[in-house]
Design a protein around this motif. Structure first.
Motif, mmCIF file in Angstrom:
data_model
loop_
_atom_site.group_PDB
_atom_site.id
_atom_site.type_symbol
_atom_site.label_atom_id
_atom_site.label_comp_id
_atom_site.label_asym_id
_atom_site.label_seq_id
_atom_site.Cartn_x
_atom_site.Cartn_y
_atom_site.Cartn_z
ATOM 1 N N ASP A 59 11.009 -15.295 3.655
ATOM 2 C CA ASP A 59 10.503 -15.349 2.290
ATOM 3 C C ASP A 59 11.582 -15.041 1.255
ATOM 4 O O ASP A 59 11.398 -15.317 0.077
ATOM 5 C CB ASP A 59 9.327 -14.397 2.113
ATOM 6 C CG ASP A 59 9.688 -12.953 2.426
ATOM 7 O OD1 ASP A 59 10.735 -12.741 3.077
ATOM 8 O OD2 ASP A 59 8.938 -12.052 2.022
ATOM 9 N N GLN A 60 12.723 -14.492 1.680
ATOM 10 C CA GLN A 60 13.801 -14.211 0.745
ATOM 11 C C GLN A 60 14.891 -15.281 0.765
ATOM 12 O O GLN A 60 15.812 -15.235 -0.041
ATOM 13 C CB GLN A 60 14.430 -12.854 1.069
ATOM 14 C CG GLN A 60 13.493 -11.707 0.816
ATOM 15 C CD GLN A 60 14.116 -10.372 1.171
ATOM 16 O OE1 GLN A 60 15.258 -10.309 1.583
ATOM 17 N NE2 GLN A 60 13.349 -9.321 1.004
ATOM 18 N N ARG A 61 14.786 -16.239 1.672
ATOM 19 C CA ARG A 61 15.795 -17.299 1.730
ATOM 20 C C ARG A 61 15.507 -18.367 0.693
ATOM 21 O O ARG A 61 14.353 -18.648 0.367
ATOM 22 C CB ARG A 61 15.810 -17.929 3.128
ATOM 23 C CG ARG A 61 16.414 -17.008 4.155
ATOM 24 C CD ARG A 61 16.386 -17.554 5.539
ATOM 25 N NE ARG A 61 16.791 -18.938 5.636
ATOM 26 C CZ ARG A 61 16.729 -19.641 6.758
ATOM 27 N NH1 ARG A 61 16.275 -19.083 7.856
ATOM 28 N NH2 ARG A 61 17.105 -20.881 6.787
ATOM 29 N N GLU A 62 16.572 -18.963 0.163
ATOM 30 C CA GLU A 62 16.424 -19.976 -0.882
ATOM 31 C C GLU A 62 15.761 -21.242 -0.346
ATOM 32 O O GLU A 62 14.883 -21.818 -0.985
ATOM 33 C CB GLU A 62 17.802 -20.329 -1.454
ATOM 34 C CG GLU A 62 18.445 -19.208 -2.227
ATOM 35 C CD GLU A 62 17.785 -18.983 -3.563
ATOM 36 O OE1 GLU A 62 17.267 -19.954 -4.131
ATOM 37 O OE2 GLU A 62 17.775 -17.831 -4.014
ATOM 38 N N ASP A 63 16.175 -21.686 0.858
ATOM 39 C CA ASP A 63 15.658 -22.949 1.373
ATOM 40 C C ASP A 63 14.257 -22.821 1.948
ATOM 41 O O ASP A 63 13.591 -23.823 2.179
ATOM 42 C CB ASP A 63 16.604 -23.520 2.432
ATOM 43 C CG ASP A 63 16.859 -22.538 3.569
ATOM 44 O OD1 ASP A 63 16.673 -21.337 3.360
ATOM 45 O OD2 ASP A 63 17.238 -22.993 4.668
ATOM 46 N N LYS A 64 13.776 -21.600 2.197
ATOM 47 C CA LYS A 64 12.435 -21.412 2.751
ATOM 48 C C LYS A 64 11.548 -20.607 1.812
ATOM 49 O O LYS A 64 10.636 -19.918 2.237
ATOM 50 C CB LYS A 64 12.519 -20.657 4.092
ATOM 51 C CG LYS A 64 13.344 -21.337 5.140
ATOM 52 C CD LYS A 64 12.624 -22.482 5.753
ATOM 53 C CE LYS A 64 13.479 -23.061 6.876
ATOM 54 N NZ LYS A 64 12.924 -24.241 7.436
#
Length: 126
Positions: A59-64
């Motif tokens: 949930d903290q990743r840009e792509d996800k």
């Protein structure tokens, strides 16, 4: 005798922390623990586990992030409207409609109104 003792102390200090002595190994482990690295040398499979657990949460990743998943209610509404206009055919929805028609032809109730289902009928019998 004093000269030898002094020379041995100097040689101990000059060996350094990363030497293969017990002290050097303990210092390497301690520094690894302090800086959040793997404490003992591990194989490739264990390092994969370490890499996965140290990665950022999804949930903290840009792509996800939140924008990764499509807006489900909007797509449901759009496909419903396209089906209504005859521009899109959903085989599963058509199959469900045929099954519901066959059920109603046999005299079964496909989806009873709210408050008139099986549980409500059982409650009324008591």
């Amino acid at each position: 005798m004093v000269g030898r003792v002094m020379a041995s102390r100097i040689s101990h200090v000059s060996r350094g922390i990363s030497a293969d002595s017990a002290f050097g190994k303990r210092m390497d482990r301690l520094s690894n623990r302090i800086f959040g690295e793997v404490v003992r040398p591990t194989d490739v499979r264990s390092m994969k586990v370490v890499r996965v657990l140290t990665a950022d949460p999804l949930d903290q990743r840009e792509d996800k992030g939140v924008g990764y998943f499509p807006n489900q209610p909007m797509f449901h509404y759009l496909t419903k409207m396209l089906r209504l206009h005859g521009l899109y055919q959903d085989d599963h929805v058509i199959w469900r409609q045929i099954q519901d028609e066959q059920k109603s032809a046999r005299g079964k109730v496909v989806s009873p109104p709210i408050g008139q289902g099986k549980r409500a009928q059982l409650r009324g019998k008591k």
